[in-house]
Design a protein around this motif. Structure first.
Motif: not given
Length: 82
Positions: A18-32
């Motif tokens: 879950v933490l890995v998923i949250i980190i990846q989604l956060s990075n994606l959100l920052i890029k968007i």
């Protein structure tokens, strides 16, 4: 005993996933967000600032404090009065 260890391992793996998923989604959100809404250039307002001279003894005290704290390696580049 065996069930407890299995439950602990499953729980730890789940939390890690879950933490890995949250980190990846956060990075994606920052890029968007950076692509959609880039940071605007903010120009400082041109106001006439009062420049008050700083007393030489205050400047010397600041220089001595910086030299003492940094072991003589630091220097004061600029002093601004607030």
């Amino acid at each position: 005993m065996n069930i407890g260890i299995t439950l602990m391992i499953v729980g730890m793996v789940t939390v890690f996933a879950v933490l890995v998923i949250i980190i990846q989604l956060s990075n994606l959100l920052i890029k968007i967000v950076n692509k959609v809404a880039p940071e605007e250039d903010v120009k400082p307002a041109k106001t006439a600032a009062r420049v008050m001279p700083i007393a030489p003894d205050v400047v010397e005290a600041i220089n001595q404090a910086v030299a003492k704290i940094t072991g003589g390696k630091g220097t004061v580049a600029e002093i601004k009065s607030l």
